[in-house]
Design a protein around this motif. Structure first.
Motif, mmCIF file in Angstrom:
data_model
loop_
_atom_site.group_PDB
_atom_site.id
_atom_site.type_symbol
_atom_site.label_atom_id
_atom_site.label_comp_id
_atom_site.label_asym_id
_atom_site.label_seq_id
_atom_site.Cartn_x
_atom_site.Cartn_y
_atom_site.Cartn_z
ATOM 1 N N ASP A 152 7.989 -14.244 -20.211
ATOM 2 C CA ASP A 152 9.223 -14.990 -19.934
ATOM 3 C C ASP A 152 9.272 -15.389 -18.465
ATOM 4 O O ASP A 152 10.051 -14.844 -17.686
ATOM 5 C CB ASP A 152 10.456 -14.152 -20.278
ATOM 6 N N ARG A 189 16.093 -16.577 -29.670
ATOM 7 C CA ARG A 189 14.765 -17.190 -29.678
ATOM 8 C C ARG A 189 13.822 -16.318 -30.485
ATOM 9 O O ARG A 189 13.062 -15.522 -29.944
ATOM 10 C CB ARG A 189 14.281 -17.348 -28.242
ATOM 11 N N HIS A 234 10.181 -16.327 -29.599
ATOM 12 C CA HIS A 234 9.834 -15.541 -28.417
ATOM 13 C C HIS A 234 9.735 -14.062 -28.760
ATOM 14 O O HIS A 234 8.850 -13.365 -28.256
ATOM 15 C CB HIS A 234 10.873 -15.746 -27.319
ATOM 16 N N HIS A 244 3.112 -21.702 -22.792
ATOM 17 C CA HIS A 244 4.512 -22.126 -22.778
ATOM 18 C C HIS A 244 4.528 -23.646 -22.883
ATOM 19 O O HIS A 244 4.001 -24.336 -22.013
ATOM 20 C CB HIS A 244 5.193 -21.665 -21.491
#
Length: 174
Positions: free
Chosen positions: A58, A127, A130, A151
């Motif tokens: 992230d 998400r 994710h 990403h």
């Protein structure tokens, strides 16, 4: 309203692939840059027991809070406005319960509409793609495997990265 308008991250989509050795992982990362058109800032290689695993998964974590605020504010206001419009329709249609206490009807439907809008914002903000990548990368890292994380800016870039990674690894998540 397009959900993408409420997402503050530059690269909101993520793809990962698990590798048993470093060489294959580095080759796949290089191929993402050369063939899929991703920039180096969009590609991360997570090593086994990598202390920077969270940052690599992230890299835009500060933007996630901005996404939460933006989506809740926008969709909450839209929901409240829809509630007010619905209240106006009910009052204008002559329903007794609505005409008896119009202020209550406006207030209640505005609040309910706003809450429904914020529930929608939660759906935009969660998400799941994710979470799957985080879990798989954590699992691979603790078992001595390497993970390439890409990403992507949009669905097309995500698809290109996923297809390219499938050429290098049998374990790819999109």
């Amino acid at each position: 309203m397009d959900p993408a308008e409420n997402i503050s991250e530059r690269f909101p989509h993520v793809v990962d692939a698990v590798f048993h050795d470093e060489r294959r992982a580095r080759d796949a990362a290089s191929a993402l840059a050369a063939k899929a058109g991703l920039s180096n800032e969009q590609i991360d290689v997570v090593e086994p027991n990598d202390p920077q695993r969270t940052e690599k998964l992230d890299p835009e974590s500060s933007e996630i809070s901005r996404t939460l605020l933006r989506s809740n504010a926008a969709l909450g206001v839209i929901g409240a406005v829809v509630g007010l419009i619905l209240a106006g329709i009910l009052i204008g249609a002559g329903f007794d319960f609505a005409q008896t206490r119009p202020g209550w009807v406006y207030g209640i439907l505005a609040v309910v509409g706003g809450l429904i809008g914020m529930l929608g914002a939660g759906i935009v903000s969660v998400r799941l793609d994710h979470e799957r990548v985080v879990a798989e990368t954590r699992e691979a890292s603790t078992h001595g495997e390497w993970t390439v994380v890409a990403h992507a800016y949009d669905e097309d870039e995500k698809h290109r990265a996923g297809e390219l990674l499938k050429e290098y690894s049998g374990t790819v998540s999109q």
